[in-house]
Design an enzyme around this catalytic site. Structure first.
Site, PDB file in Angstrom:
ATOM      1  N   LYS A  36       0.849  -1.196   0.000  1.00 37.47           N
ATOM      2  CA  LYS A  36       0.000   0.000   0.000  1.00 37.47           C
ATOM      3  C   LYS A  36       0.888   1.251   0.000  1.00 37.47           C
ATOM      4  O   LYS A  36       2.103   1.151   0.239  1.00 37.47           O
ATOM      5  CB  LYS A  36      -0.903  -0.005   1.235  1.00 37.47           C
ATOM      6  CG  LYS A  36      -0.154   0.005   2.548  1.00 37.47           C
ATOM      7  CD  LYS A  36      -1.116   0.011   3.713  1.00 37.47           C
ATOM      8  CE  LYS A  36      -0.374  -0.026   5.034  1.00 37.47           C
ATOM      9  NZ  LYS A  36      -1.147   0.460   6.145  1.00 37.47           N
ATOM     10  N   ARG A 131      -9.908   1.080  15.299  1.00 38.94           N
ATOM     11  CA  ARG A 131      -9.897   1.772  14.008  1.00 38.94           C
ATOM     12  C   ARG A 131     -10.920   1.086  13.097  1.00 38.94           C
ATOM     13  O   ARG A 131     -11.923   1.672  12.740  1.00 38.94           O
ATOM     14  CB  ARG A 131      -8.476   1.744  13.424  1.00 38.94           C
ATOM     15  CG  ARG A 131      -8.322   2.510  12.128  1.00 38.94           C
ATOM     16  CD  ARG A 131      -6.878   2.553  11.646  1.00 38.94           C
ATOM     17  NE  ARG A 131      -6.327   1.246  11.312  1.00 38.94           N
ATOM     18  CZ  ARG A 131      -5.127   1.053  10.776  1.00 38.94           C
ATOM     19  NH1 ARG A 131      -4.343   2.074  10.521  1.00 38.94           N
ATOM     20  NH2 ARG A 131      -4.697  -0.170  10.489  1.00 38.94           N
ATOM     21  N   TYR A 270      15.932  30.986   4.060  1.00 32.02           N
ATOM     22  CA  TYR A 270      14.822  31.816   4.553  1.00 32.02           C
ATOM     23  C   TYR A 270      14.926  32.021   6.066  1.00 32.02           C
ATOM     24  O   TYR A 270      15.271  31.086   6.801  1.00 32.02           O
ATOM     25  CB  TYR A 270      13.486  31.128   4.265  1.00 32.02           C
ATOM     26  CG  TYR A 270      13.134  31.033   2.807  1.00 32.02           C
ATOM     27  CD1 TYR A 270      12.845  32.173   2.071  1.00 32.02           C
ATOM     28  CD2 TYR A 270      13.076  29.789   2.174  1.00 32.02           C
ATOM     29  CE1 TYR A 270      12.505  32.079   0.728  1.00 32.02           C
ATOM     30  CE2 TYR A 270      12.737  29.674   0.833  1.00 32.02           C
ATOM     31  CZ  TYR A 270      12.459  30.832   0.118  1.00 32.02           C
ATOM     32  OH  TYR A 270      12.118  30.732  -1.199  1.00 32.02           O
ATOM     33  N   MET A 318      11.615  24.626  -0.580  1.00 28.56           N
ATOM     34  CA  MET A 318      10.776  23.708  -1.344  1.00 28.56           C
ATOM     35  C   MET A 318      11.632  22.802  -2.244  1.00 28.56           C
ATOM     36  O   MET A 318      11.392  21.603  -2.357  1.00 28.56           O
ATOM     37  CB  MET A 318       9.784  24.508  -2.197  1.00 28.56           C
ATOM     38  CG  MET A 318       8.722  23.661  -2.847  1.00 28.56           C
ATOM     39  SD  MET A 318       7.632  24.633  -3.892  1.00 28.56           S
ATOM     40  CE  MET A 318       6.720  25.572  -2.701  1.00 28.56           C
TER      41      MET A 318
HETATM   42  C1  LIG Z   1      -3.690  -3.802   8.361  1.00 27.45           C
HETATM   43  C2  LIG Z   1      -2.215  -3.635   8.279  1.00 27.45           C
HETATM   44  N1  LIG Z   1      -1.445  -4.725   8.275  1.00 27.45           N
HETATM   45  C3  LIG Z   1      -0.096  -4.633   8.206  1.00 27.45           C
HETATM   46  C4  LIG Z   1       0.538  -3.419   8.126  1.00 27.45           C
HETATM   47  C5  LIG Z   1       2.043  -3.364   8.055  1.00 27.45           C
HETATM   48  O1  LIG Z   1       2.577  -2.764   9.185  1.00 27.45           O
HETATM   49  P1  LIG Z   1       4.153  -2.583   9.336  1.00 27.45           P
HETATM   50  O2  LIG Z   1       4.578  -1.599   8.316  1.00 27.45           O
HETATM   51  O3  LIG Z   1       4.309  -2.075  10.713  1.00 27.45           O
HETATM   52  O4  LIG Z   1       4.739  -3.928   9.120  1.00 27.45           O
HETATM   53  C6  LIG Z   1      -0.242  -2.252   8.133  1.00 27.45           C
HETATM   54  C7  LIG Z   1       0.414  -0.934   8.070  1.00 27.45           C
HETATM   55  O5  LIG Z   1       0.044   0.040   8.607  1.00 27.45           O
HETATM   56  C8  LIG Z   1      -1.649  -2.360   8.207  1.00 27.45           C
HETATM   57  O6  LIG Z   1      -2.430  -1.271   8.213  1.00 27.45           O
END
Ligand SMILES: Cc1ncc(COP(=O)(O)O)c(C=O)c1O
Length: 387
Positions: A36, A131, A270, A318
């Site tokens: 992700k 969550r 700056y 920037m």
């Molecule tokens: C549902 C879920 N599983 C696994 C992970 C992986 O976590 P990490 O990067 O701490 O291994 C995340 C990351 O936030 C997550 O949201």
């Protein structure tokens, strides 16, 4: 490329970390590499491809859009979509043959309404993070639901550690979460369902000798599936957890734009927050907060210049930042440094290393954010990874 600022992504290190994680899991362990957020800033399509090449069968994304991108680039893995969805999203998940992670009854209804054949789902339980996820008390009702559903097949249940780094301890928060999860799991175990739970903190804890050699430790009681994020990219979630040999995947680097010599009393950037108290040599580097270098690193962070750590001075702009390289350049010919490589974190050409953990600490944040913050306009260059 007109600006030599880029993130070098070492696919061999990625594969190495993946195998390290597999080694901790042993045979038959469910592993879902989390790709992700653009694979934590490393570039999701290229990383997912390489992970598939080295044997990954699952990929974890947050957004439906992230999953679609991977599908559209030909990824064959099972793609778990962790964020919630509405009916429209359910349709997309179904059409692209992705695997929904379900947290609400509405999501189950949405899936029922779009599916015209069986969909395998993973169901999330809230064991304390507050969550996402069903309440543990709903386990029995959910079991009945899946027994009666013609379209939805429960494949796995999951939860998420919110203090995974404490999983070495049998009296920590992770232990409490695992206890709840074990109870929830007891409702589903006989139905051929498996459970995944361990993020990097959990996996790194499992790798520690004290846990590995204790068959009664809660991490060993079930074959908890793995969802590694951070450690896949080469960083341990906690400095105390170092049993695994991880190799950082990303090097964020640039090349000096120009070198300047300042007289005592002259200021930099700056707000004039840095002033030379003696003759100083500074390097101007074409990378700034628009590239993901946190502005909090102004006058606090370091970078690596000619193999040595040097301070970031003045406010980060920037598009630029400045380094005090006086001690490195000394009486050498400054022309020699006109094209010097600068490492924001990662490895230089000689193998010297500056950890993103150091950057995170200086910016009062976490390594996850330092990696994911590397900006969109920073090209990713891939190296290694010959299948
Ligand atoms: C549902 C879920 N599983 C696994 C992970 C992986 O976590 P990490 O990067 O701490 O291994 C995340 C990351 O936030 C997550 O949201």
């Amino acid at each position: 490329m007109f600006r030599r600022t880029f993130a070098e992504i070492n696919l061999d290190h990625l594969a190495h970390n993946f195998f390290e994680i597999k080694k901790v899991g042993g045979e038959g362990r469910f592993i879902c590499p989390m790709v992700k957020a653009n694979a934590y800033g490393h570039g999701d399509v290229d990383l997912a491809k390489h992970l598939e090449n080295v044997g990954a069968t699952h990929l974890g994304v947050c957004l439906i859009e992230e999953g679609l991108l991977l599908r559209n680039h030909g990824m064959k893995s099972k793609i778990l979509v962790f964020r919630g969805f509405d009916k429209q999203g359910a349709q997309k998940i179904f059409d692209a043959q992705m695997t929904p992670v379900v947290s609400t009854w509405d999501q189950l209804s949405a899936l029922e309404s779009v599916a015209d054949e069986t969909i395998k789902v993973h169901v999330k339980f809230n064991t304390g993070m507050n969550r996402l996820g069903f309440a543990p008390q709903e386990a029995e009702k959910l079991r009945t639901y899946f027994k009666n559903s013609k379209k939805l097949k429960l494949k796995a249940i999951l939860s998420h550690f919110y203090c995974g780094e404490d999983a070495v301890s049998t009296s920590g928060l992770s232990a409490q979460q695992a206890k709840i999860m074990t109870e929830v799991f007891s409702y589903f175990k006989d139905d051929g369902v498996f459970a995944h739970l361990l993020n990097s903190g959990g996996i790194a804890s499992l790798a520690e000798a004290s846990v590995k050699n204790d068959p009664n430790h809660f991490l060993n009681k079930e074959n908890w599936g793995f969802r590694p994020g951070l450690m896949l990219y080469g960083y341990s979630p906690d400095a105390n957890l170092k049993a695994m040999n991880l190799k950082p995947v990303m090097t964020f680097k640039s090349v000096v734009n120009n070198i300047r010599q300042l007289q005592p009393g002259e200021t930099v950037s700056y707000g004039a927050t840095w002033k030379a108290d003696k003759p100083a040599t500074i390097a101007v580097v074409p990378v700034g907060y628009a590239d993901g270098v946190h502005r909090l690193l102004s006058n606090r962070g370091v970078a690596m210049f000619a193999g040595q750590q040097v301070p970031i001075i003045g406010r980060i702009c920037m598009d630029f930042l400045m380094l005090d390289v006086t001690n490195v350049v000394k009486d050498k010919n400054i022309q020699k440094f006109n094209e010097e490589e600068v490492i924001l974190f990662g490895y230089d050409q000689n193998g010297n290393f500056l950890s993103a953990d150091v950057t995170a600490k200086a910016a009062e944040t976490i390594t996850w954010e330092v990696l994911t913050a590397v900006g969109e306009r920073v090209p990713r260059h891939y190296k290694g990874g010959q299948a």
